[in-house]
Write a protein that holds these residues in place. Structure first.
Motif, short mmCIF file in Angstrom:
data_model
loop_
_atom_site.label_atom_id
_atom_site.label_comp_id
_atom_site.label_asym_id
_atom_site.label_seq_id
_atom_site.Cartn_x
_atom_site.Cartn_y
_atom_site.Cartn_z
N SER A 60 0.85 -1.20 0.00
CA SER A 60 0.00 0.00 0.00
C SER A 60 0.87 1.24 0.00
CB SER A 60 -0.88 0.03 1.25
OG SER A 60 -1.66 -1.10 1.35
N TYR A 62 0.08 5.31 0.70
CA TYR A 62 -0.96 6.26 1.09
C TYR A 62 -0.88 7.54 0.26
CZ TYR A 62 -2.10 3.23 4.95
OH TYR A 62 -2.50 2.15 5.68
N ASP A 67 -6.34 8.17 1.79
CA ASP A 67 -6.66 7.24 0.72
C ASP A 67 -5.39 6.45 0.41
OD1 ASP A 67 -9.08 8.52 0.71
OD2 ASP A 67 -8.73 9.61 -1.15
N LYS A 68 -5.52 5.35 -0.33
CA LYS A 68 -4.31 4.57 -0.62
C LYS A 68 -4.40 3.85 -1.96
CE LYS A 68 -5.97 0.73 2.23
NZ LYS A 68 -5.69 -0.14 3.35
N TYR A 99 -8.08 2.80 -3.03
CA TYR A 99 -9.02 2.66 -1.92
C TYR A 99 -9.30 4.03 -1.33
CZ TYR A 99 -8.32 -2.42 -1.85
OH TYR A 99 -8.27 -3.74 -2.17
N TYR A 100 -10.57 4.40 -1.31
CA TYR A 100 -11.02 5.70 -0.81
C TYR A 100 -11.44 5.57 0.65
CZ TYR A 100 -14.23 9.59 -0.08
OH TYR A 100 -14.87 10.68 0.44
N LYS A 101 -10.85 6.41 1.51
CA LYS A 101 -11.23 6.42 2.92
C LYS A 101 -12.52 7.24 3.06
CE LYS A 101 -10.09 9.50 5.43
NZ LYS A 101 -10.47 10.64 6.12
N TYR A 113 -12.50 1.86 4.32
CA TYR A 113 -12.16 2.11 2.92
C TYR A 113 -13.14 1.42 1.98
CZ TYR A 113 -7.53 3.63 4.47
OH TYR A 113 -6.50 4.30 5.06
N GLY A 115 -12.83 0.34 -2.02
CA GLY A 115 -11.80 0.28 -3.06
C GLY A 115 -12.28 -0.35 -4.34
N SER A 165 -6.43 -5.72 9.40
CA SER A 165 -7.41 -5.39 8.36
C SER A 165 -8.48 -6.46 8.27
CB SER A 165 -6.73 -5.27 6.99
OG SER A 165 -5.86 -4.19 6.96
#
Length: 193
Positions: A60, A62, A67-68, A99-101, A113, A115, A165
């Protein structure tokens, strides 16, 4: 005199501060994740011929607002019942996605997240053997596959460098002869580098 001023300044900083807040999910931070789980249902003694498992490795990076970007590789093994036996289907895929937080708590301990990822890989049916034990021949063949995945992920910081996770994911793949959709859920452990 300098020593006394330093000690007094340090003491005031400790007394007047309301606690130190960790630097988490900052832009350009990287994490290495090991993840695994079940595919297409819960694995039980009764459903062992119809479910599967998966595991993978991901990196990942960031971006802004926690977001990542995620890049990784996965192995998914799913079984299909045939008479008294079961036929294994293995998928080896590479992933690249964003991936959107969409939610985080104020202490930055939990991140939620959503994604989207692109997937490409290879599928092997019955380990490449087309002839079955009873003389039947499989019509399904080994082949390349492509598609995407939608992921819902929850990251929980155990320490500033270790994250647990929880993942739920739906894979949509074309090029396969054994089904386009695979639901996955699992756990992962991520180490911030």
């Amino acid at each position: 005199m300098k020593r006394a001023i330093f000690i007094l300044t340090l003491g005031l900083c400790l007394l007047l501060s309301d606690g130190a807040h960790a630097q988490r999910a900052l832009p350009a931070m990287r994490g290495l994740e090991i993840r695994a789980g079940m595919a297409d249902g819960f694995y039980t003694r009764d459903s062992r011929s119809e479910t599967g498992y998966w595991f993978g490795l991901a990196m990942s990076r960031y971006a802004k607002n926690a977001d990542k970007w995620v890049f990784g590789a996965e192995f998914l093994n799913r079984y299909y019942p045939y008479k008294s036996e079961r036929i294994p289907v293995a998928q080896f895929t590479a992933e690249g996605g964003y991936y959107y937080k969409f939610l985080a708590d104020p202490s930055r301990t939990f991140f939620f997240y959503l994604g989207g990822s692109a997937l490409a890989g290879y599928e092997s049916v019955n380990r490449g053997e087309r002839r079955l034990y009873d003389g039947s021949t499989l019509r399904h063949r080994d082949r390349f596959l492509y598609g995407g995945a939608v992921t819902l992920e929850v990251d929980a910081y155990l320490t500033d460098r270790i994250i647990l996770s929880l993942t739920g994911r739906e894979r949509i793949l074309w090029g396969t002869t054994t089904g386009h959709f695979h639901a996955q859920f699992g756990l992962g452990i991520k180490f911030i580098l």
